[in-house]
Scaffold this active site. Structure first.
Site, PDB file in Angstrom:
ATOM      1  N   ASN A 101       4.566   7.747  -0.541  1.00 36.35           N
ATOM      2  CA  ASN A 101       3.841   6.799   0.289  1.00 36.35           C
ATOM      3  C   ASN A 101       3.600   5.492  -0.459  1.00 36.35           C
ATOM      4  OD1 ASN A 101       3.581   8.578   2.532  1.00 36.35           O
ATOM      5  ND2 ASN A 101       1.963   9.662   1.419  1.00 36.35           N
ATOM      6  N   ILE A 102       4.659   4.769  -0.727  1.00 32.55           N
ATOM      7  CA  ILE A 102       4.542   3.494  -1.435  1.00 32.55           C
ATOM      8  C   ILE A 102       4.060   2.436  -0.439  1.00 32.55           C
ATOM      9  CG2 ILE A 102       5.760   1.768  -2.809  1.00 32.55           C
ATOM     10  CD1 ILE A 102       7.878   3.978  -3.341  1.00 32.55           C
ATOM     11  N   CYS A 107       1.976   0.117 -15.281  1.00 35.53           N
ATOM     12  CA  CYS A 107       1.267   1.228 -14.639  1.00 35.53           C
ATOM     13  C   CYS A 107       0.870   2.173 -15.777  1.00 35.53           C
ATOM     14  CB  CYS A 107       2.127   1.884 -13.562  1.00 35.53           C
ATOM     15  SG  CYS A 107       3.810   2.334 -14.070  1.00 35.53           S
TER      16      CYS A 107
END
Length: 210
Positions: free
Chosen positions: A117-118, A142
């Site tokens: 679910n980007i 990140c």
């Protein structure tokens, strides 16, 4: 997006910066008097963060920087950091940003498996920060510099008119055995049309400064 502003205080280092290698990695050494472990010739070799590399002039990528990487990051003269995790930025990292006048842009993207679910809107907003030359030099990171960072850089490469095979090769070089088909599918389908004019302006500025 969460944005932190940083007050500028004096923290300096004298650096010798190497040119980018064919793999995108850059070498960087610095002389610091009376700090940290030093090599035999008296010059300390700074430690880059995990998966550190140059993306383009003024744009870098890496995993999460630790305190051991701070002196290395100082030599880059960063103006901004794009942080792609939802967790709060550690206090010691925030102190480093404040000391060096670095602005933090946080775009919290969930990194749990499977990474399917980007949030496309979040990638758009992060790309706008990357394409704004006023935010350069800039570091994208990140946790490990693989998936979230790889997706953002991959979408930037589409704007730079890289072919998909080259985009995927770069992504896989950093993700290695952890490469995800869902990430590559996202990059393939990502619509860059609304950002093309911004990218063209950025490319013009990059050519003038090179």
């Amino acid at each position: 997006m969460k944005l932190e502003s940083a007050e500028v205080e004096i923290c300096t280092a004298t650096a010798v910066v190497g040119a980018p290698s064919p793999t995108g990695q850059i070498s960087l050494a610095a002389k610091v008097q009376g700090s940290g472990d030093e090599s035999k010739d008296g010059e300390e070799m700074f430690v880059p963060p995990l998966n550190f590399a140059m993306v383009d002039y003024g744009v870098f990528r890496s995993g999460f920087p630790d305190t051991a990487n701070f002196t290395f990051l100082q030599t880059l003269g960063l103006r901004s950091i794009i942080y792609l995790c939802p967790e709060p930025y550690p206090e010691h990292n925030l102190e480093f940003l404040k000391c060096n006048g670095i602005r933090l842009f946080q775009f919290g993207i969930d990194g749990w498996e499977p990474f399917v679910n980007i949030p496309e809107d979040t990638i758009y907003e992060a790309l706008k920060v990357v394409l704004d030359i006023r935010n350069h030099p800039l570091l994208i990171h990140c946790k490990r510099g693989k998936h979230r960072t790889g997706c953002l850089v991959g979408c930037l490469r589409k704007l730079q008119r890289w072919c998909l095979s080259s985009i995927f090769d770069e992504y896989q070089r950093f993700a290695a055995a952890k490469a995800r088909i869902s990430d590559q599918r996202f990059m393939e389908l990502f619509d860059i049309s609304s950002l093309k004019s911004t990218c063209q302006s950025w490319n013009s500025i990059q050519k003038q400064s090179s």
